[in-house]
Design a protein around this motif. Structure first.
Motif, mmCIF file in Angstrom:
data_model
loop_
_atom_site.group_PDB
_atom_site.id
_atom_site.type_symbol
_atom_site.label_atom_id
_atom_site.label_comp_id
_atom_site.label_asym_id
_atom_site.label_seq_id
_atom_site.Cartn_x
_atom_site.Cartn_y
_atom_site.Cartn_z
ATOM 1 N N TYR A 259 0.937 -1.324 0.060
ATOM 2 C CA TYR A 259 -0.157 0.193 -0.002
ATOM 3 C C TYR A 259 0.656 1.226 -0.121
ATOM 4 C CZ TYR A 259 -2.468 3.727 2.214
ATOM 5 O OH TYR A 259 -2.899 5.237 2.489
ATOM 6 N N GLY A 260 1.839 1.388 0.901
ATOM 7 C CA GLY A 260 2.803 2.447 1.049
ATOM 8 C C GLY A 260 3.640 2.781 -0.476
ATOM 9 N N LEU A 261 3.895 1.497 -1.112
ATOM 10 C CA LEU A 261 4.684 1.677 -2.324
ATOM 11 C C LEU A 261 3.538 2.449 -3.348
ATOM 12 C CD1 LEU A 261 7.098 1.377 -4.201
ATOM 13 C CD2 LEU A 261 6.209 -1.047 -4.512
ATOM 14 N N LEU A 262 2.405 1.868 -3.454
ATOM 15 C CA LEU A 262 1.458 2.151 -4.256
ATOM 16 C C LEU A 262 1.006 3.868 -4.133
ATOM 17 C CD1 LEU A 262 -0.954 -0.926 -4.605
ATOM 18 C CD2 LEU A 262 0.488 0.082 -6.151
ATOM 19 N N VAL A 263 1.095 4.255 -2.962
ATOM 20 C CA VAL A 263 0.694 5.565 -2.418
ATOM 21 C C VAL A 263 1.807 6.282 -3.192
ATOM 22 C CG1 VAL A 263 0.392 7.155 -0.674
ATOM 23 C CG2 VAL A 263 -0.731 5.173 -0.793
ATOM 24 N N MET A 264 2.992 6.091 -2.997
ATOM 25 C CA MET A 264 4.113 6.952 -3.229
ATOM 26 C C MET A 264 4.059 6.921 -4.946
ATOM 27 S SD MET A 264 8.171 6.188 -2.879
ATOM 28 C CE MET A 264 8.218 4.968 -4.156
ATOM 29 N N LEU A 265 3.966 5.802 -5.527
ATOM 30 C CA LEU A 265 4.089 5.833 -6.913
ATOM 31 C C LEU A 265 3.108 6.628 -7.722
ATOM 32 C CD1 LEU A 265 4.813 1.954 -7.747
ATOM 33 C CD2 LEU A 265 6.443 4.090 -7.900
ATOM 34 N N SER A 266 1.932 6.656 -6.937
ATOM 35 C CA SER A 266 0.583 7.517 -7.421
ATOM 36 C C SER A 266 0.456 8.870 -7.042
ATOM 37 C CB SER A 266 -0.841 6.785 -7.172
ATOM 38 O OG SER A 266 -0.803 6.473 -5.739
ATOM 39 N N SER A 267 1.522 9.437 -6.240
ATOM 40 C CA SER A 267 1.607 10.663 -5.959
ATOM 41 C C SER A 267 2.729 11.333 -6.157
ATOM 42 C CB SER A 267 1.204 10.664 -4.397
ATOM 43 O OG SER A 267 2.139 9.862 -3.637
ATOM 44 N N THR A 268 3.762 11.219 -5.526
ATOM 45 C CA THR A 268 4.887 12.169 -5.565
ATOM 46 C C THR A 268 5.875 11.497 -6.944
ATOM 47 O OG1 THR A 268 5.975 10.428 -3.883
ATOM 48 C CG2 THR A 268 5.446 12.686 -3.112
ATOM 49 N N ALA A 269 5.822 10.262 -6.848
ATOM 50 C CA ALA A 269 6.398 9.514 -8.062
ATOM 51 C C ALA A 269 5.753 10.335 -9.414
ATOM 52 C CB ALA A 269 6.352 8.177 -8.307
ATOM 53 N N VAL A 270 4.511 10.165 -9.584
ATOM 54 C CA VAL A 270 3.970 10.618 -10.724
ATOM 55 C C VAL A 270 4.080 12.228 -10.861
ATOM 56 C CG1 VAL A 270 1.615 11.183 -11.951
ATOM 57 C CG2 VAL A 270 2.161 8.569 -10.974
ATOM 58 N N ASP A 271 3.963 12.866 -9.885
ATOM 59 C CA ASP A 271 4.162 14.481 -9.777
ATOM 60 C C ASP A 271 5.486 14.782 -10.112
ATOM 61 O OD1 ASP A 271 1.595 14.588 -9.065
ATOM 62 O OD2 ASP A 271 2.050 14.748 -6.799
ATOM 63 N N SER A 272 6.728 13.912 -9.549
ATOM 64 C CA SER A 272 7.926 14.262 -10.215
ATOM 65 C C SER A 272 8.172 14.412 -11.531
ATOM 66 C CB SER A 272 8.965 13.614 -9.206
ATOM 67 O OG SER A 272 8.871 12.115 -9.283
ATOM 68 N N LEU A 273 7.710 13.049 -12.053
ATOM 69 C CA LEU A 273 7.745 12.858 -13.286
ATOM 70 C C LEU A 273 7.129 14.014 -14.335
ATOM 71 C CD1 LEU A 273 8.767 10.722 -15.590
ATOM 72 C CD2 LEU A 273 6.432 9.776 -15.452
ATOM 73 N N LEU A 274 6.070 14.190 -14.091
ATOM 74 C CA LEU A 274 5.136 15.394 -14.423
ATOM 75 C C LEU A 274 5.849 16.722 -14.376
ATOM 76 C CD1 LEU A 274 1.493 14.495 -13.838
ATOM 77 C CD2 LEU A 274 2.809 14.161 -16.222
ATOM 78 N N LEU A 275 6.410 17.022 -13.224
ATOM 79 C CA LEU A 275 7.132 18.144 -13.226
ATOM 80 C C LEU A 275 8.588 18.152 -13.963
ATOM 81 C CD1 LEU A 275 7.472 18.532 -9.107
ATOM 82 C CD2 LEU A 275 6.840 20.397 -10.941
ATOM 83 N N VAL A 276 9.143 17.270 -14.154
ATOM 84 C CA VAL A 276 10.415 17.091 -15.103
ATOM 85 C C VAL A 276 9.841 17.330 -16.527
ATOM 86 C CG1 VAL A 276 11.955 15.841 -16.158
ATOM 87 C CG2 VAL A 276 11.702 15.668 -13.714
ATOM 88 N N LEU A 277 8.715 16.672 -16.974
ATOM 89 C CA LEU A 277 8.123 17.072 -18.331
ATOM 90 C C LEU A 277 8.000 18.211 -18.530
ATOM 91 C CD1 LEU A 277 6.155 13.748 -18.774
ATOM 92 C CD2 LEU A 277 8.121 14.193 -19.994
ATOM 93 N N SER A 278 7.357 19.020 -17.419
ATOM 94 C CA SER A 278 6.713 20.381 -17.419
ATOM 95 C C SER A 278 7.946 21.196 -17.850
ATOM 96 C CB SER A 278 6.183 20.979 -16.369
ATOM 97 O OG SER A 278 4.881 20.062 -16.178
ATOM 98 N N TYR A 279 8.927 21.210 -17.211
ATOM 99 C CA TYR A 279 10.219 21.992 -17.438
ATOM 100 C C TYR A 279 11.095 21.383 -18.736
ATOM 101 C CZ TYR A 279 9.779 24.751 -13.274
ATOM 102 O OH TYR A 279 9.488 25.712 -12.290
ATOM 103 N N ILE A 280 10.804 20.380 -19.162
ATOM 104 C CA ILE A 280 11.630 20.275 -20.477
ATOM 105 C C ILE A 280 10.614 20.877 -21.693
ATOM 106 C CG2 ILE A 280 11.514 18.663 -22.167
ATOM 107 C CD1 ILE A 280 12.297 16.315 -19.969
#
Length: 376
Positions: A259-280
């Motif tokens: 559960y903890g891994l799924l929460v991390m992947l669906s929140s901060t992991a997704v957000d950080s990936l989208l942040l990088v794409l936004s700045y690209i």
């Protein structure tokens, strides 16, 4: 052995396996509960045997409110530096004070100044609110440990604090992503900026960020309550977080780990990936501008946000790495990084935005001049 042996008030010191078997075979479960309360090893053996043969007893053992009572948790300050806790509390309290004062100032400026009623500043006010909530969630227990050496916290209180810490952290990650989207729209489509990011759109984004965080963390308390704990459990920090509570369990915690891994992947992991794409995409747009002055001006509007992203994600990455690879690291290293993760972003965000954002800096200096002029 029966109830009569306790009439004289004597505590049975040792019970053999034959005595344990007689407890199981008979109907003296009240006696068994009494012996368990005294932590009699043979009685614990009998209870385990009884749990295997009785589904009702097994259900009772699966709850935290068993014969041993609800579990208690002991918070940890700075191991080995207990005599210096009063001095350590001085910089920590200073950081809390600056954080609360700075974020309140940001909120006051945006609330009272009509010229700051724009999407960028609405998102900044959301960030300030999440920082205030994070500071308020961790301050009470941290000061109770450092000032009064009061380490004990009730299980339910620990779960409540954990819920707010993780909810606000995930919300802050979502707000930083929303601010990146704001900068992307402002740089790529400046003429349609107000048409895309209307007040209704900003409200919907804010509600989406808050609801996502609240619902993702909501199952955590129930999953932790189903686990079995010792009577007293020592935590690693002066506040409660999911991973730390989960590690204190003495039963299978695979579901909680997944559960903890799924929460991390669906929140901060997704957000950080989208942040990088936004700045690209932002960099691609900026590099396409012919004028160097326009490039610098466009990138300068992102500096405050980049600093906020770095102060949020770098301590989080450090904490993840030390938990993963720093098995031999001293406990103080875990505690320092965890405190930096919770203390530094609420402290730095108002400072960075006050210094680097021209409009907010001008409003703060203007208010300060008015106050000093009125006092003279």
């Amino acid at each position: 052995m029966g109830p009569a042996s306790l009439k004289g008030g004597r505590t049975p010191a040792v019970l053999g396996t034959d005595d344990a078997a007689s407890i199981i075979a008979g109907y003296d479960r009240i006696l068994l509960l009494l012996l368990l309360g005294q932590k009699c090893p043979a009685a614990e053996f009998a209870w385990q045997r009884l749990a295997q043969s009785s589904p009702q007893t097994n259900i009772a053992m699966a709850t935290n409110h068993s014969v041993f009572g609800p579990p208690a948790f002991l918070l940890t300050g700075f191991p080995g530096l207990e005599k210096s806790h009063a001095w350590i509390s001085v910089p920590i309290c200073s950081m809390y004070f600056v954080s609360i004062a700075g974020n309140c100032t940001i909120l006051f400026m945006i609330w009272t100044d009509q010229t700051l009623h724009e999407p960028m500043y609405y998102f900044l006010s959301m960030l300030a609110l999440s920082d205030l909530g994070l500071s308020s969630a961790t301050l009470p227990t941290m000061l109770s440990v450092l000032w009064f050496n009061h380490r004990r916290i009730h299980f339910d209180a620990c779960l409540i604090q954990m819920y707010f810490i993780h909810t606000l952290s995930i919300a802050e990650s979502g707000i930083l992503l929303a601010m990146a989207f704001d900068r992307l729209v402002a740089i790529r489509n400046p003429l349609r900026y107000t048409m895309i990011l209307t007040n209704d759109t900003v409200i919907k984004i804010g509600l989406g960020v808050a609801l996502r965080a609240a619902f993702l963390v909501f199952p955590a308390s129930f999953l932790l309550k189903r686990l079995q704990y010792h009577k007293e459990n020592v935590l690693s920090y002066s506040f409660c977080v999911h991973q730390d509570i989960m590690k204190a369990s003495c039963t299978d915690r695979r579901i909680n780990s997944i559960y903890g891994l799924l929460v991390m992947l669906s929140s901060t992991a997704v957000d950080s990936l989208l942040l990088v794409l936004s700045y690209i995409m932002i960099l691609k747009t900026v590099l396409g501008v012919a004028s160097k002055e326009e490039r610098f001006k466009a990138l300068n509007t992102c500096i405050s946000h980049i600093c906020a992203v770095l102060t949020f994600y770098i301590p989080m990455l450090g904490l993840t790495m030390i938990h993963r690879y720093g098995k031999s690291a001293p406990p103080i290293a875990y505690i320092l990084i965890a405190n930096i993760y919770l203390l530094v972003p609420p402290l730095m965000n108002p400072i960075v935005y006050s210094v680097k954002t021209k409009q907010i800096r001008a409003r703060i200096l203007g208010k300060f001049r008015k106050m000093t002029g009125a006092s003279q």
